[in-house]
Design a protein around this motif. Structure first.
Motif, PDB file in Angstrom:
ATOM      1  N   GLU A  60       0.833  -1.208   0.000  1.00 48.82           N
ATOM      2  CA  GLU A  60       0.000   0.000   0.000  1.00 48.82           C
ATOM      3  C   GLU A  60       0.864   1.252   0.000  1.00 48.82           C
ATOM      4  OE1 GLU A  60      -2.641  -0.330   3.343  1.00 48.82           O
ATOM      5  OE2 GLU A  60      -3.612  -2.120   2.533  1.00 48.82           O
ATOM      6  N   GLN A  63       2.339   1.708  -3.477  1.00 49.72           N
ATOM      7  CA  GLN A  63       1.310   2.225  -4.396  1.00 49.72           C
ATOM      8  C   GLN A  63       1.133   3.722  -4.206  1.00 49.72           C
ATOM      9  OE1 GLN A  63       0.599  -0.448  -6.917  1.00 49.72           O
ATOM     10  NE2 GLN A  63      -1.009   1.046  -6.896  1.00 49.72           N
ATOM     11  N   SER A  67       2.186   7.531  -7.102  1.00 52.70           N
ATOM     12  CA  SER A  67       1.409   8.681  -7.565  1.00 52.70           C
ATOM     13  C   SER A  67       1.525   9.897  -6.649  1.00 52.70           C
ATOM     14  CB  SER A  67      -0.064   8.280  -7.694  1.00 52.70           C
ATOM     15  OG  SER A  67      -0.555   7.831  -6.444  1.00 52.70           O
TER      16      SER A  67
END
Length: 117
Positions: A60, A63, A67
């Motif tokens: 997580e 991830q 971005s």
């Protein structure tokens, strides 16, 4: 740690084995610094960054780093740091004239921001 320090070490593939650098959690800036070594313009046509996640929490966090927005860059080369940098390049013989010195620093982030309107 070498990649996080910004050493110019271009590679086709970067493998990030941990979500920590030393005792600190990998942040977006360090992640970009490390991942950005893969596929350097002019050296490779493409690059890959592989993140090894040891847990779902690591996955997580990785991830989120993909971005994450980065804060605008600011040069740290000013005041005492600029004076020290000038003394270092002169004492190492990397520059021999004022023109050499200007040429070396003309490519710096500081100069980029000074030249902006």
């Amino acid at each position: 740690a070498t990649l996080a320090a910004g050493v110019n070490l271009p590679a086709r593939r970067v493998i990030i084995r941990s979500m920590k650098v030393g005792s600190q959690t990998l942040d977006a800036v360090r992640f970009r610094q490390m991942a950005g070594r893969a596929g350097r313009v002019g050296l490779e046509s493409k690059g890959e960054c592989i993140v090894v996640a040891k847990s779902s929490r690591d996955a997580e966090e990785a991830q989120a780093l993909f971005s994450a927005e980065l804060l605008p860059l600011r040069s740290a080369l000013n005041g005492q740091r600029l004076a020290r940098a000038v003394l270092e390049v002169v004492s190492l013989g990397l520059v021999r004239s004022v023109n050499d010195l200007e040429g070396r620093f003309a490519r710096s982030l500081l100069r980029y921001y000074e030249d902006r309107p």
